[in-house]
Write an enzyme that holds these catalytic residues in place. Structure first.
Site, PDB file in Angstrom:
ATOM      1  N   ALA A 193       0.853  -1.190   0.000  1.00  0.00           N
ATOM      2  CA  ALA A 193       0.000   0.000   0.000  1.00  0.00           C
ATOM      3  C   ALA A 193       0.884   1.233   0.000  1.00  0.00           C
ATOM      4  O   ALA A 193       2.096   1.146   0.235  1.00  0.00           O
ATOM      5  CB  ALA A 193      -0.909   0.000   1.232  1.00  0.00           C
ATOM      6  N   LYS A 194       0.244   2.341  -0.238  1.00  0.00           N
ATOM      7  CA  LYS A 194       0.942   3.624  -0.332  1.00  0.00           C
ATOM      8  C   LYS A 194       1.790   3.898   0.925  1.00  0.00           C
ATOM      9  O   LYS A 194       2.879   4.466   0.836  1.00  0.00           O
ATOM     10  CB  LYS A 194      -0.125   4.704  -0.523  1.00  0.00           C
ATOM     11  CG  LYS A 194       0.370   6.067  -0.886  1.00  0.00           C
ATOM     12  CD  LYS A 194       0.652   6.216  -2.384  1.00  0.00           C
ATOM     13  CE  LYS A 194       1.199   7.600  -2.680  1.00  0.00           C
ATOM     14  NZ  LYS A 194       2.646   7.699  -2.500  1.00  0.00           N
ATOM     15  N   ARG A 195       1.289   3.460   2.074  1.00  0.00           N
ATOM     16  CA  ARG A 195       2.002   3.769   3.324  1.00  0.00           C
ATOM     17  C   ARG A 195       3.355   3.066   3.410  1.00  0.00           C
ATOM     18  O   ARG A 195       4.162   3.367   4.284  1.00  0.00           O
ATOM     19  CB  ARG A 195       1.136   3.405   4.537  1.00  0.00           C
ATOM     20  CG  ARG A 195       0.923   1.924   4.739  1.00  0.00           C
ATOM     21  CD  ARG A 195       0.185   1.589   6.035  1.00  0.00           C
ATOM     22  NE  ARG A 195       0.158   0.166   6.279  1.00  0.00           N
ATOM     23  CZ  ARG A 195      -0.641  -0.686   5.665  1.00  0.00           C
ATOM     24  NH1 ARG A 195      -1.511  -0.255   4.765  1.00  0.00           N
ATOM     25  NH2 ARG A 195      -0.590  -1.978   5.938  1.00  0.00           N
TER      26      ARG A 195
END
Ligand code: GLU
Length: 325
Positions: free
Chosen positions: A264-266
């Site tokens: 994910a982006k995180r």
């Protein structure tokens, strides 16, 4: 509308590779991102795989933007997603299709389901569904509908409407058990709950739109991330209720972060734009994908077209890949 509304001829009786009669085509494929955020390397690897499956078989490859959730669609993302696909060398046939421009198709399908007695209004809030949900099977417990509104009397419905509740529409699935054959996961089976086909703000649900579109666009093989395998029994049920041709399914392994969760982006610099900012070219990102698919060795930089020449779907790794920067 330019979409072809034919299709059953290709979807149902597709022969095994190598046994196709001369002049017949392999089932068309597609990539269907939601323009709610930039694509990360996991999404892009799924796009590459969908493209490889379709193109290696000589099939058409379509791109559809699943932009029905207007509250989550962000400006500029659609263009960025398409630019990323191009930057990797992935091409597609015809115009990109946007679900927000196809509302009539979904309304017609919902009306047909309703006319067949397959729908009922549900007044539950999300919190109420969560509070009463139990018995997980495939779909997470919190998303499984316990059937609260299935047998509401007309008087009770009227009360709820008077109280200002606006209903969603759910499928009366009758606890159907649906089996399907996945090209990668093998035989799959799941019980279908009474899922939503139209949200209480009138928006058609993903489950409905995806089935209507794949059939209307003549998509014969759905290649997508393994995280969506749990939704497939719902979609197969809808195909059956709407008498639409059922596509074949291939749910491909995901890319995981080093901590084992879904990428994910995180997890840091995981989009092409992030990689570019670090001085990495799209060709290098593609090379990472190719290595993760056992299609390239260290130091190699094959193009997407070059990967096509190496591609053998039977050799696709079945385990998730781990992204380690
Ligand atoms: N739009 C969905 C997503 O981005 C994918 C739908 C599908 O491939 O069936 O997760």
């Amino acid at each position: 509308m330019s979409d072809r509304v034919e299709s059953a001829h290709r979807n149902t009786e597709d022969p095994a590779p190598g046994t196709r009669a001369p002049g017949t085509r392999a089932p068309d494929g597609r990539f269907a991102p939601s323009p709610t955020g930039p694509l990360h390397l996991g999404n892009l690897r799924t796009a590459l795989l969908a493209w490889l499956f379709a193109r290696s078989a000589g099939a058409r490859f379509l791109v559809r933007l699943e932009d029905l959730d207007r509250s989550r669609v962000r400006p500029g993302i659609e263009e960025a997603q398409l630019a990323d696909l191009r930057a990797l060398g992935l091409d597609w046939d015809g115009e990109v299709v946007r679900q927000s421009e196809r509302m009539d198709l979904y309304a017609e399908a919902i009306a047909r389901l309703d006319a067949g007695g397959h729908l009922y209004p549900c007044y539950c809030t999300r919190a109420e569904v969560r509070a009463s949900a139990s018995a997980p099977h495939g779909i997470s417990a919190a998303d499984r509908y316990p059937g609260t509104c299935r047998h509401l009397t007309a008087a009770r419905r009227a009360d709820l409407e008077r109280a200002g509740r606006r209903p969603s529409l759910r499928v009366r699935a009758e606890g159907a058990r649906i089996a399907f054959e996945d090209r990668l996961l093998g035989p799959q089976e799941g019980e279908v709950d009474d899922f939503v086909v139209r949200r209480n703000d009138g928006t058609p649900a993903y489950q409905l739109a995806v089935v209507v579109d794949d059939a209307a666009q003549g998509v014969g093989e759905v290649v997508r991330g393994a995280d969506l395998a749990g939704s497939t029994p719902r979609q197969v049920l809808l195909s059956k209720l709407l008498s639409l041709p059922e596509p074949r399914y291939a749910h491909v392994p995901l890319v995981l972060a080093p901590d084992g969760s879904r990428l994910a982006k995180r997890h840091g610099a995981v989009t092409l734009a992030d990689r570019r900012a670090l001085g990495e070219t799209p060709a290098e990102a593609l090379a990472w994908m190719a290595r993760s698919l056992d299609l390239a060795g260290p130091g190699e930089r094959p193009s997407a077209a070059g990967l096509l020449a190496r591609w053998d779907p039977t050799l696709l790794p079945r385990e998730p890949a781990v992204w380690s920067p």
